[in-house]
Every structure is written in C-alpha cells, then in structure tokens.
Design an enzyme around this catalytic site. Structure first.
Site, PDB file in Angstrom:
ATOM      1  N   LEU A  97       0.796  -1.226   0.000  1.00 24.91           N
ATOM      2  CA  LEU A  97       0.000   0.000   0.000  1.00 24.91           C
ATOM      3  C   LEU A  97       0.830   1.279   0.000  1.00 24.91           C
ATOM      4  CD1 LEU A  97      -2.806  -1.060   2.501  1.00 24.91           C
ATOM      5  CD2 LEU A  97      -2.801  -1.191  -0.005  1.00 24.91           C
ATOM      6  N   LEU A  99       3.273   4.021  -2.043  1.00 23.39           N
ATOM      7  CA  LEU A  99       3.611   4.499  -3.386  1.00 23.39           C
ATOM      8  C   LEU A  99       5.119   4.426  -3.582  1.00 23.39           C
ATOM      9  CD1 LEU A  99       2.775   5.865  -6.050  1.00 23.39           C
ATOM     10  CD2 LEU A  99       3.108   8.069  -4.906  1.00 23.39           C
ATOM     11  N   ASN A 112       1.908  -5.816 -10.315  1.00 25.90           N
ATOM     12  CA  ASN A 112       0.923  -5.674  -9.244  1.00 25.90           C
ATOM     13  C   ASN A 112      -0.369  -6.350  -9.692  1.00 25.90           C
ATOM     14  OD1 ASN A 112      -0.166  -4.753  -6.780  1.00 25.90           O
ATOM     15  ND2 ASN A 112      -0.936  -2.871  -7.699  1.00 25.90           N
ATOM     16  N   HIS A 114      -4.650  -5.868  -9.171  1.00 28.74           N
ATOM     17  CA  HIS A 114      -5.690  -4.952  -8.695  1.00 28.74           C
ATOM     18  C   HIS A 114      -7.032  -5.680  -8.748  1.00 28.74           C
ATOM     19  CE1 HIS A 114      -7.519  -1.087  -7.816  1.00 28.74           C
ATOM     20  NE2 HIS A 114      -8.416  -1.346  -8.746  1.00 28.74           N
ATOM     21  N   ASP A 155      -2.011   2.310 -10.786  1.00 27.25           N
ATOM     22  CA  ASP A 155      -2.701   1.334 -11.643  1.00 27.25           C
ATOM     23  C   ASP A 155      -2.608   1.707 -13.121  1.00 27.25           C
ATOM     24  OD1 ASP A 155      -3.524  -0.002  -9.291  1.00 27.25           O
ATOM     25  OD2 ASP A 155      -5.283   1.285  -9.116  1.00 27.25           O
ATOM     26  N   GLU A 185      -7.936 -13.779  -8.371  1.00 26.97           N
ATOM     27  CA  GLU A 185      -6.561 -13.374  -8.052  1.00 26.97           C
ATOM     28  C   GLU A 185      -5.646 -14.569  -7.792  1.00 26.97           C
ATOM     29  OE1 GLU A 185      -5.970 -10.075  -5.320  1.00 26.97           O
ATOM     30  OE2 GLU A 185      -8.102  -9.557  -5.496  1.00 26.97           O
TER      31      GLU A 185
END
Length: 253
Positions: A97, A99, A112, A114, A155, A185
């Site tokens: 979480l 950046l 990643n 999402h 994203d 996922e």
C-alpha cells in the site's frame, strides 16, 4: 523441461498487510506449479501480518518503513536496493500500500494485481473494499482482477492478464471481495508469473503480448473453513468451486 529442472525466476515480494497473496504464491511454488523463487519479502511495517508466511517458509524478511525516510524517492530507493541485494529479477506487489517511484533499472520488472477490471474502479484511493463498494454502487454485472506492470502512476501500467467473475444481485463488498480473490486473483497472479518465468511476455507500447504456448495450470486454492464461496445465482458453494480447475474456467489469454 520439467518444473523441477527449469531455472527459477527470482522474485522480491512486497507486502503491507495480511499477506494472503504472498501465502498463495508460496503454496504455488511449493507445489511446483510456477517456476519462481521468492528471494526476499519486504514489508512496509514490522506489524504486517503476512510476515508469518515468510517466516514459516524460511524466506528472508526485510522491513523498510516509509517513516524512516524524508522523501518518497529515498524510501523507494531503499526498497529497490534490497531487491537488488537479494538478486530479484522481478518485484511483485502483494497487497503493498505504499507508493513507490520505479527506478530505470526496474522499469518493466515490477508487477501488481488490482481487484477490478482496469480501467474500471482503479487509481488513487481505490484499494481493498473501496474497489468492491464502487463496483456494487455502479451496478456492474461482472468484476475480476487485473495483473499489470507498474509504472509511476496508480494502476497505470500495461495489462498482463485479467480474469472475470460474476457480480451477484445479493453481493456485499465482502462477498465480492472473497470471490474476486479466491476465484480470480489466486489463479491470475501465479499464472502471470509463470508466463514471465517462461519468457513469453513482451510489451509494445501499452499492449502486452504473450507468446504461444500452453496455458499455465494453476490449482484452485483451499478455502478457509468458515468461507462458503457462492459463485453463481444458483447457490453454487465451496464444494463445487474446489472442483473447478483453470482448464474449466474461461481462458486467461
């Protein structure tokens, strides 16, 4: 060449919370379903619960906390220094979480996942249950997950794989979250890593190309004892889901 003899793709896995994606990847590696090796787990906090899975699997753990750095650039540099030190070729964000600024040396080597079908319900502020709340509020009929390369926008990187699940009329953010995670996922992320390990992924602009070959076969996860995963409006439950293989599901690519 068999999974036992093929060269393993060295990974660094970044976590912030429960580590359930990390747990899933460790299980797939231990079952020789993906040709990967986790060289290090980097946690953004010493209280991240996912650390327990790295400890159990005897994977090195490094804690790199944002509060210890004056700038985001300094923090990012520290994270990627650890990735380099452990020899990771790819960096896998697994519920991470924070950046990060991707250095040139790792451009195109950070991925990643999402919990929506990008470009829907993504970007700054869309994480966790917020994604599923937005999907339900909008009234979509399908949702799913997106495995993508990471750039310096939320994203924003090129899409590698997407997997779709239904949205049911009586869904809550929690039930949709569970369906997306366990049905989508847990299959798409290891499948994408296997494609990378086989050297079948290339990028042209925003388009990701996957070279021909066999689709990775990823077994469904074992669901927690207290979770009955409803997968359709007919009331299909955990027992039927556990009999579903990736071969019976829609193709990933």
């Amino acid at each position: 060449m068999s999974n036992e003899t093929r060269k393993k793709l060295p990974l660094a896995v970044l976590i912030s919370g429960t580590g359930r994606s990390l747990k899933n990847l460790i299980e797939k590696i231990q079952r020789n379903e993906i040709d990967c090796e986790i060289k290090v787990v980097i946690a953004s906090s010493k209280t991240a619960r996912g650390i327990q899975y790295a400890e159990k699997a005897v994977i090195p753990i490094e804690i790199v906390e944002r509060a210890n750095y004056e700038t985001s650039e300094g923090f990012s540099e520290a994270v990627f220094q650890e990735c380099t030190r452990y020899g990771a070729e790819y960096v896998v964000m697994a519920g991470y979480l924070k950046l990060l600024h991707i250095p040139d040396s790792f451009r195109g080597r950070v991925i990643n996942i999402h919990p929506s079908l990008i470009p829907s319900f993504c970007g700054k502020g869309f994480y966790g249950h917020r994604v599923h709340e937005a999907a339900l509020d909008y009234g979509v009929k399908v949702s799913g997950c997106t495995v993508h390369f990471v750039d310096n926008e939320y994203d924003g990187g090129p899409v590698i794989l997407q997997k779709v699940v239904p949205v049911l009329e009586d869904d809550t953010p929690q039930t949709l979250n569970d369906r997306v995670f366990y049905q989508a996922e847990c299959v798409a992320y290891p499948a994408a890593l296997q494609l990378l390990a086989e050297g079948r992924v290339s990028v042209r602009g925003r388009k990701v190309l996957i070279a021909p070959g066999m689709e990775p076969v990823i077994t469904p996860p074992v669901l927690p004892d207290d979770l009955a995963l409803k997968t359709s409006s007919t009331g299909d439950d955990k027992s039927e889901y556990l009999q579903t293989s990736i071969r019976e599901a829609p193709r990933l690519f």
